[in-house]
Design a protein around this motif. Sequence first.
Motif, PDB file in Angstrom:
ATOM      1  N   ASP A 292       0.903  -1.074   0.040  1.00  0.00           N
ATOM      2  CA  ASP A 292       0.039  -0.075   0.057  1.00  0.00           C
ATOM      3  C   ASP A 292       0.799   1.390   0.141  1.00  0.00           C
ATOM      4  O   ASP A 292       0.468   2.064  -0.571  1.00  0.00           O
ATOM      5  N   MET A 293       1.897   1.348   1.056  1.00  0.00           N
ATOM      6  CA  MET A 293       2.853   2.577   0.612  1.00  0.00           C
ATOM      7  C   MET A 293       3.416   2.659  -0.719  1.00  0.00           C
ATOM      8  O   MET A 293       3.419   3.861  -1.214  1.00  0.00           O
ATOM      9  N   ALA A 294       3.822   1.734  -1.380  1.00  0.00           N
ATOM     10  CA  ALA A 294       4.332   1.818  -2.790  1.00  0.00           C
ATOM     11  C   ALA A 294       3.028   2.325  -3.795  1.00  0.00           C
ATOM     12  O   ALA A 294       3.082   3.419  -4.315  1.00  0.00           O
ATOM     13  N   ALA A 295       1.677   1.823  -3.454  1.00  0.00           N
ATOM     14  CA  ALA A 295       0.712   2.455  -4.428  1.00  0.00           C
ATOM     15  C   ALA A 295       0.559   3.772  -3.948  1.00  0.00           C
ATOM     16  O   ALA A 295       0.253   4.705  -4.887  1.00  0.00           O
ATOM     17  N   ARG A 296       0.706   4.288  -2.614  1.00  0.00           N
ATOM     18  CA  ARG A 296       0.482   5.851  -2.350  1.00  0.00           C
ATOM     19  C   ARG A 296       1.521   6.455  -3.020  1.00  0.00           C
ATOM     20  O   ARG A 296       0.920   7.660  -3.555  1.00  0.00           O
ATOM     21  N   VAL A 297       2.932   5.952  -2.879  1.00  0.00           N
ATOM     22  CA  VAL A 297       3.916   6.665  -3.334  1.00  0.00           C
ATOM     23  C   VAL A 297       3.898   7.190  -4.895  1.00  0.00           C
ATOM     24  O   VAL A 297       4.121   8.115  -5.441  1.00  0.00           O
TER      25      VAL A 297
ATOM     26  N   LYS B 201      -6.926   0.213   2.253  1.00  0.00           N
ATOM     27  CA  LYS B 201      -7.991  -0.806   1.571  1.00  0.00           C
ATOM     28  C   LYS B 201      -8.888  -0.071   0.724  1.00  0.00           C
ATOM     29  O   LYS B 201      -9.316  -0.664  -0.228  1.00  0.00           O
ATOM     30  N   ALA B 202      -9.535   0.982   1.150  1.00  0.00           N
ATOM     31  CA  ALA B 202     -10.570   1.725   0.446  1.00  0.00           C
ATOM     32  C   ALA B 202     -10.228   2.007  -1.089  1.00  0.00           C
ATOM     33  O   ALA B 202     -10.577   1.963  -2.033  1.00  0.00           O
ATOM     34  N   VAL B 203      -8.790   2.743  -0.975  1.00  0.00           N
ATOM     35  CA  VAL B 203      -8.135   2.969  -2.114  1.00  0.00           C
ATOM     36  C   VAL B 203      -7.721   1.760  -2.951  1.00  0.00           C
ATOM     37  O   VAL B 203      -7.918   1.890  -4.350  1.00  0.00           O
ATOM     38  N   ALA B 204      -7.389   0.758  -2.384  1.00  0.00           N
ATOM     39  CA  ALA B 204      -7.029  -0.369  -3.145  1.00  0.00           C
ATOM     40  C   ALA B 204      -8.173  -0.891  -3.868  1.00  0.00           C
ATOM     41  O   ALA B 204      -8.257  -1.440  -5.024  1.00  0.00           O
TER      42      ALA B 204
ATOM     43  N   ALA C 106     -19.417  -5.226  -1.442  1.00  0.00           N
ATOM     44  CA  ALA C 106     -19.347  -5.977  -0.439  1.00  0.00           C
ATOM     45  C   ALA C 106     -18.108  -5.648   0.381  1.00  0.00           C
ATOM     46  O   ALA C 106     -17.980  -5.308   1.594  1.00  0.00           O
ATOM     47  N   GLY C 107     -17.154  -5.858  -0.345  1.00  0.00           N
ATOM     48  CA  GLY C 107     -15.527  -5.672   0.266  1.00  0.00           C
ATOM     49  C   GLY C 107     -15.598  -3.964   0.611  1.00  0.00           C
ATOM     50  O   GLY C 107     -15.131  -3.713   1.690  1.00  0.00           O
ATOM     51  N   ALA C 108     -15.948  -3.278  -0.210  1.00  0.00           N
ATOM     52  CA  ALA C 108     -16.230  -1.597   0.207  1.00  0.00           C
ATOM     53  C   ALA C 108     -16.972  -1.523   1.500  1.00  0.00           C
ATOM     54  O   ALA C 108     -16.524  -0.508   2.361  1.00  0.00           O
TER      55      ALA C 108
END
Lengths: 59, 243, 249
Positions: B90-95, B157-160, C240-242
């Motif tokens: 996630d850190m990589a995705a953010r960067v 997680k939401a951003v993912a 559902a995941g969100a």
Amino acid sequence: MAFDSFSALLAMGGYAKYVWPAWGLAALLLLGFVCWARHERRQLFEQLRRRRRREARAA
Amino acid sequence: MWTFIHKLGSPKWCYTLCGRLQPGFWAAAALLLCVGSVWALGYSPRDYQMGDSYRIIYVHVPSAILAQSIFIAMAVASAVLLVWKIKVADMAARVMAPFGAAMTFLALFSGSLWGVPTWGTWWTWDARLTSMLIQLFLYLGVIALRGAFGSADQGAKAVAVLTLVGVVNIPIIKYSVVWWNTLHQPATFTLTQPPAMVASMWMPLLVMVLGFYCFFIALTLYRLRNEILRRESRTRWVQELAD
Amino acid sequence: MPRSTTGMKFTDEERSLAPVAGTTIGLSAVWRAQVKRELALARRRGGDLLNPLLFLALVVVLFPLGISPQPDLLAEIAPGLLWVAALLAMLLSLDALFRTDFADGSLEQLLLSPQPLPLLCLAKVFVHWLLTGMPLALCAPLMGVLLSLPGTGYLTLAASLALGTASLSLIGAIGAALTVGLPRGGVLLSLLVLPLYIPVLIFGAGAVQAAIQGGGTAPALALLGALLALAVAAAPFAIAGALRISVNG
């Protein structure tokens, strides 16, 4: 060499005002990101050190 | 292989790995970009149709390629986060996100600059330009969603999820825009491109593309190290590092 | 205690036990129960149902006033305009999709239930489409009269909107689920969802254009159907995941 002189290179065969802004923005963005990242790192270390000093004083 | 992935999950190990990899990529990026720029601006031959205006291609194509690959890289990182719960992903995705948005903007900007001499207008609703514009909005949406969450874990997680939804949609958007474009404009505005580029033209292009990739990797490694320090700032090893 | 396993007929006592794991309730019964609950809630809220339609009507009225009342010009822009207005009406209705359930805690109940969450989400979205998308599809032809939409376009307009708004509901619900926990999710929601709406808009408005120009509408409608099939298959899982992320962190 595609151009006869340096001024011909700058003139870009009459397309200078299209070519140079595009290259300029590219250079600006790349350099800007490098500066930003370095600034970020320096600030981070300063923050870490400050917190450490504060905690050392509190202890 | 599996131990490697497990090690990647450890922020400390990842931090040192990035540190070891990054000088090579910085050097390669600097070398490739310098050589590529001089070659592209000074030594590649003039295009017989577009004259020197075609030299915009050397920043337009690399940025457009990066704009797409960065989104895919973010999607891969997002999938890794959701499946294996590896925080470093996630850190990589953010960067990566801001640089991806910047590259998308650069592709749009250089494309529209190129449009003036070739099409005679700053903006046409060309299929590629339009889908690039939509992609810019996708990037900005991802960045905005990340900013809106207070908690880093929840935001991650939401951003993912959003990134994965976006990456599924990108090809759909692309094909729908192409379909729409052919429906509304007969092919008067196709890019006047010679059938095949000669080697002296595409070699510098290849160098530039590789240079942009190396720069992106080096920047991501650098900023990933920052991000690891920021999120792990409570741990002992980070505090020892600060002294 | 004997427990009915066949379907809908529960005593009150059994109904209170229903969320306990191990009760076997058929998926169709779950679907029916969820749809019934959503419909009952919507009936009690009442007035909200009209709002998207009023919004559509108002937006449509603005355009002749803002551009020009000439019938030729209006007829030319009518398909795209009606589609954009309907799309925005759908977008505005999305924010409320999960918000009241989130505020009164029933969303958490939904997440805790032993029934498959994607199915429950799909039922919620289905009711949202039934109460927002369908009325829009039925009313848009009326608005078409105001914009002097050519006669051949009306049926395709209603059909493309009925198909397309279902995809819009599904895609939008992902965005609504992602932003439900945020205090000011409204504007962010539109920023997230609008780019994803573009294919639906292109094919929907394209179908109506084709109908007006006398071309075949089948390809565009088929593509809208394909988008809907993909959305029905994939979106419930994303929703559902969100929701789990937004509620549980």
